[in-house]
Design an enzyme around this catalytic site. Structure first.
Site, PDB file in Angstrom:
ATOM      1  N   GLY A 116      -6.874 -14.903  -5.283  1.00  0.00           N
ATOM      2  CA  GLY A 116      -6.482 -13.787  -4.411  1.00  0.00           C
ATOM      3  C   GLY A 116      -7.710 -13.286  -3.664  1.00  0.00           C
ATOM      4  O   GLY A 116      -7.839 -12.096  -3.359  1.00  0.00           O
ATOM      5  N   ASP A 158      -6.968 -18.750  -2.790  1.00  0.00           N
ATOM      6  CA  ASP A 158      -5.922 -17.850  -2.296  1.00  0.00           C
ATOM      7  C   ASP A 158      -4.795 -18.736  -1.783  1.00  0.00           C
ATOM      8  O   ASP A 158      -5.008 -19.917  -1.482  1.00  0.00           O
ATOM      9  CB  ASP A 158      -6.477 -16.970  -1.158  1.00  0.00           C
ATOM     10  N   ILE A 159      -3.613 -18.136  -1.645  1.00  0.00           N
ATOM     11  CA  ILE A 159      -2.464 -18.913  -1.160  1.00  0.00           C
ATOM     12  C   ILE A 159      -2.591 -19.226   0.335  1.00  0.00           C
ATOM     13  O   ILE A 159      -1.898 -20.097   0.849  1.00  0.00           O
ATOM     14  CB  ILE A 159      -1.148 -18.168  -1.478  1.00  0.00           C
ATOM     15  N   ARG A 160      -3.490 -18.552   1.001  1.00  0.00           N
ATOM     16  CA  ARG A 160      -3.608 -18.757   2.458  1.00  0.00           C
ATOM     17  C   ARG A 160      -4.125 -20.156   2.777  1.00  0.00           C
ATOM     18  O   ARG A 160      -5.022 -20.669   2.099  1.00  0.00           O
ATOM     19  CB  ARG A 160      -4.552 -17.713   3.057  1.00  0.00           C
ATOM     20  N   TYR A 212       5.944  -2.427  -9.737  1.00  0.00           N
ATOM     21  CA  TYR A 212       4.501  -2.710  -9.741  1.00  0.00           C
ATOM     22  C   TYR A 212       3.850  -2.069 -10.973  1.00  0.00           C
ATOM     23  O   TYR A 212       3.102  -2.716 -11.713  1.00  0.00           O
ATOM     24  CB  TYR A 212       3.909  -2.154  -8.448  1.00  0.00           C
ATOM     25  N   GLY A 230      -7.872 -11.069  -0.133  1.00  0.00           N
ATOM     26  CA  GLY A 230      -7.253  -9.748  -0.008  1.00  0.00           C
ATOM     27  C   GLY A 230      -8.276  -8.642   0.177  1.00  0.00           C
ATOM     28  O   GLY A 230      -9.472  -8.902   0.366  1.00  0.00           O
ATOM     29  N   GLN A 231      -7.787  -7.403   0.115  1.00  0.00           N
ATOM     30  CA  GLN A 231      -8.653  -6.244   0.374  1.00  0.00           C
ATOM     31  C   GLN A 231      -9.831  -6.204  -0.609  1.00  0.00           C
ATOM     32  O   GLN A 231     -10.971  -5.983  -0.202  1.00  0.00           O
ATOM     33  CB  GLN A 231      -7.838  -4.940   0.268  1.00  0.00           C
ATOM     34  N   ASP A 264      -1.657 -21.768  -4.864  1.00  0.00           N
ATOM     35  CA  ASP A 264      -0.577 -20.861  -5.257  1.00  0.00           C
ATOM     36  C   ASP A 264      -0.743 -20.682  -6.762  1.00  0.00           C
ATOM     37  O   ASP A 264      -0.536 -21.635  -7.525  1.00  0.00           O
ATOM     38  CB  ASP A 264       0.793 -21.468  -4.907  1.00  0.00           C
TER      39      ASP A 264
HETATM   40  P1  NAD Z   1      -4.144  -7.768  -1.425  1.00  0.00           P
HETATM   41  O1  NAD Z   1      -2.665  -7.802  -1.257  1.00  0.00           O
HETATM   42  O2  NAD Z   1      -4.995  -7.248  -0.320  1.00  0.00           O
HETATM   43  O3  NAD Z   1      -4.678  -9.220  -1.804  1.00  0.00           O
HETATM   44  C1  NAD Z   1      -3.993 -10.092  -2.677  1.00  0.00           C
HETATM   45  C2  NAD Z   1      -4.357 -11.520  -2.289  1.00  0.00           C
HETATM   46  O4  NAD Z   1      -3.617 -12.383  -3.150  1.00  0.00           O
HETATM   47  C3  NAD Z   1      -3.977 -11.879  -0.847  1.00  0.00           C
HETATM   48  O5  NAD Z   1      -5.075 -12.437  -0.168  1.00  0.00           O
HETATM   49  C4  NAD Z   1      -2.838 -12.884  -1.005  1.00  0.00           C
HETATM   50  O6  NAD Z   1      -2.833 -13.892   0.007  1.00  0.00           O
HETATM   51  C5  NAD Z   1      -3.145 -13.471  -2.378  1.00  0.00           C
HETATM   52  N1  NAD Z   1      -1.958 -14.052  -3.004  1.00  0.00           N
HETATM   53  C6  NAD Z   1      -0.699 -13.564  -2.973  1.00  0.00           C
HETATM   54  N2  NAD Z   1       0.130 -14.386  -3.638  1.00  0.00           N
HETATM   55  C7  NAD Z   1      -0.630 -15.402  -4.111  1.00  0.00           C
HETATM   56  C8  NAD Z   1      -0.351 -16.558  -4.872  1.00  0.00           C
HETATM   57  N3  NAD Z   1       0.896 -16.853  -5.284  1.00  0.00           N
HETATM   58  N4  NAD Z   1      -1.376 -17.378  -5.191  1.00  0.00           N
HETATM   59  C9  NAD Z   1      -2.645 -17.108  -4.778  1.00  0.00           C
HETATM   60  N5  NAD Z   1      -2.962 -16.039  -4.043  1.00  0.00           N
HETATM   61  C10 NAD Z   1      -1.969 -15.187  -3.719  1.00  0.00           C
HETATM   62  O7  NAD Z   1      -4.444  -6.960  -2.777  1.00  0.00           O
HETATM   63  P2  NAD Z   1      -5.770  -6.172  -3.169  1.00  0.00           P
HETATM   64  O8  NAD Z   1      -5.653  -4.798  -2.629  1.00  0.00           O
HETATM   65  O9  NAD Z   1      -6.967  -6.988  -2.876  1.00  0.00           O
HETATM   66  O10 NAD Z   1      -5.542  -6.065  -4.741  1.00  0.00           O
HETATM   67  C11 NAD Z   1      -6.058  -7.002  -5.660  1.00  0.00           C
HETATM   68  C12 NAD Z   1      -5.667  -6.589  -7.059  1.00  0.00           C
HETATM   69  O11 NAD Z   1      -6.114  -5.245  -7.307  1.00  0.00           O
HETATM   70  C13 NAD Z   1      -4.156  -6.577  -7.318  1.00  0.00           C
HETATM   71  O12 NAD Z   1      -3.918  -7.001  -8.643  1.00  0.00           O
HETATM   72  C14 NAD Z   1      -3.780  -5.122  -7.173  1.00  0.00           C
HETATM   73  O13 NAD Z   1      -2.658  -4.824  -7.925  1.00  0.00           O
HETATM   74  C15 NAD Z   1      -5.021  -4.434  -7.716  1.00  0.00           C
HETATM   75  N6  NAD Z   1      -5.158  -3.061  -7.190  1.00  0.00           N
HETATM   76  C16 NAD Z   1      -5.420  -2.824  -5.869  1.00  0.00           C
HETATM   77  C17 NAD Z   1      -5.531  -1.515  -5.404  1.00  0.00           C
HETATM   78  C18 NAD Z   1      -5.828  -1.208  -3.972  1.00  0.00           C
HETATM   79  O14 NAD Z   1      -5.835  -0.029  -3.566  1.00  0.00           O
HETATM   80  N7  NAD Z   1      -6.112  -2.194  -3.123  1.00  0.00           N
HETATM   81  C19 NAD Z   1      -5.378  -0.445  -6.303  1.00  0.00           C
HETATM   82  C20 NAD Z   1      -5.076  -0.731  -7.631  1.00  0.00           C
HETATM   83  C21 NAD Z   1      -4.997  -2.031  -8.074  1.00  0.00           C
END
Ligand code: NAD
Length: 322
Positions: free
Chosen positions: A10, A36-38, A144, A13-14, A54
């Site tokens: 992942g 990442d899945i991308r 969630y 992501g953010q 994935d």
């Molecule tokens: P995000 O949605 O920005 O990033 C998630 C990434 O996972 C994406 O790049 C997506 O392409 C990838 N992904 C999705 N499905 C996938 C798959 N099947 N296989 C591989 N990759 C896959 O999320 P984030 O904000 O970076 O959060 C990361 C983690 O932190 C998560 O577990 C989230 O629950 C946790 N979290 C985030 C926040 C927040 O404010 N951002 C707060 C609390 C907890």
């Protein structure tokens, strides 16, 4: 010799975008593998080494672990709170089953350390609203939150039953200027800045009085590295640590931005995300993290707002400069 090989799942992501940079600074670019899945072609060249994965494909995940001699896993892929409510079964499937695969494969291949983030979404409407304790009522009302609460118990189970060194943090809403937010209830606190630097008005999807726990991304990255670097014996919480930094309402954030951009205007039109926000605490008690591994946030609301605006202005100017 240092054999550390880290797999970040992942990674695009953010959080992953910034965690990758920090982990690579510490361990070397080639020792931190992004997955990442991308598709490869949608990912910037400097993210390499990068693999499209994935995480639900357990065989592909196992091949990566074995072929690349992975020693640590950071598993970030998940469906976040707001998106999860639109597709609860998908959120449960990805959030739960990917964690179980990572935990199982980590035991099988003797992974040294695993990081999996939890969230303040483990708390629910009956949890303590202010200074919400590490242990207390935890009856989440979103899929969630249910997946994070169950995931925490699985982490503890794998630690107790198999000795797997899996560590976790309950991140609050994270604010950053690099990666876009991924569909959470606190995304307004990122979106608002993008409108402010473009001199556009902003319509907030939460009410002006909704206080929520938040954190600037550099603090979240520091906390993650600090947790993962702490000696094993100092990690006393094997579910996930409460983590606190900021607590503010949209109105307070608006005021702080207006101190620097006085013409900025915000209107409020709460949508379905208001109910999710109302079910969460306004602030968090993180004494356990402070005592066990020395956690201390570096940013307050004022310094976070200034740094967000300064950096977004630089990013905004970049394409024109080229
Ligand atoms: P995000 O949605 O920005 O990033 C998630 C990434 O996972 C994406 O790049 C997506 O392409 C990838 N992904 C999705 N499905 C996938 C798959 N099947 N296989 C591989 N990759 C896959 O999320 P984030 O904000 O970076 O959060 C990361 C983690 O932190 C998560 O577990 C989230 O629950 C946790 N979290 C985030 C926040 C927040 O404010 N951002 C707060 C609390 C907890």
């Amino acid at each position: 010799m240092n054999n550390t090989k880290i797999l970040v799942i992942g990674a695009c992501g953010q959080i992953g975008t910034e965690l990758l940079v920090a982990l690579r600074k510490k361990n070397g670019q080639e020792n931190v593998i992004a997955a990442d899945i991308r598709p490869q072609e949608s990912v910037a060249a400097d993210v390499a080494p990068y693999f499209t994965l994935d995480v639900m494909d357990t065989d592909a995940l196992e091949s990566l672990i074995v072929d690349l001699k992975i020693t640590q896993i950071y598993h970030l892929a998940a469906v976040l709170s707001a998106k999860g409510e639109n597709n609860p079964t998908l959120a449960w499937d990805l959030n739960m089953n990917s964690l179980l695969s990572v935990l199982e494969l980590s035991v099988k291949h003797k992974i040294e350390k695993v990081f999996w983030p939890s969230s303040i979404a483990v708390f629910g409407p009956d949890s303590q609203k202010n200074n919400c304790p590490q242990q207390g009522v935890m009856e989440p009302s979103t899929v969630y939150g249910i997946s994070k609460a169950a995931g925490e118990q699985w982490c503890k189970y794998y630690f107790e039953k198999y000795g797997l060194d899996v560590r976790s943090l309950r991140y609050p809403g994270l604010i950053s200027y690099t990666g876009a937010p991924g569909g959470g209830t606190t995304d307004y606190a990122v979106d608002i800045f993008h409108h402010a630097v473009k001199d556009e008005p902003y319509t907030c999807f939460l009410s002006e009085k909704t206080a929520l726990p938040m954190m600037f991304m550099p603090d979240a990255i520091d906390a993650t590295l600090q947790l993962m670097d702490a000696p094993q014996e100092s990690i006393k919480v094997r579910t996930a640590y409460n983590l606190n930094a900021l607590s503010f309402t949209p109105e307070e954030l608006e005021e702080e931005i207006k101190n620097l951009i006085p013409q900025f205007s915000v209107s409020y039109a709460p949508d379905f995300r208001q109910a999710i926000a109302d079910s969460w605490p306004a602030s968090i008690d993180d004494q356990a993290a402070r005592t066990d591994w020395g956690w201390k946030p570096g940013y307050d609301l004022k310094t976070m707002v200034k740094e967000m605006l300064d950096n977004l202005r630089v990013l905004q100017a970049e394409p024109e400069a080229q």
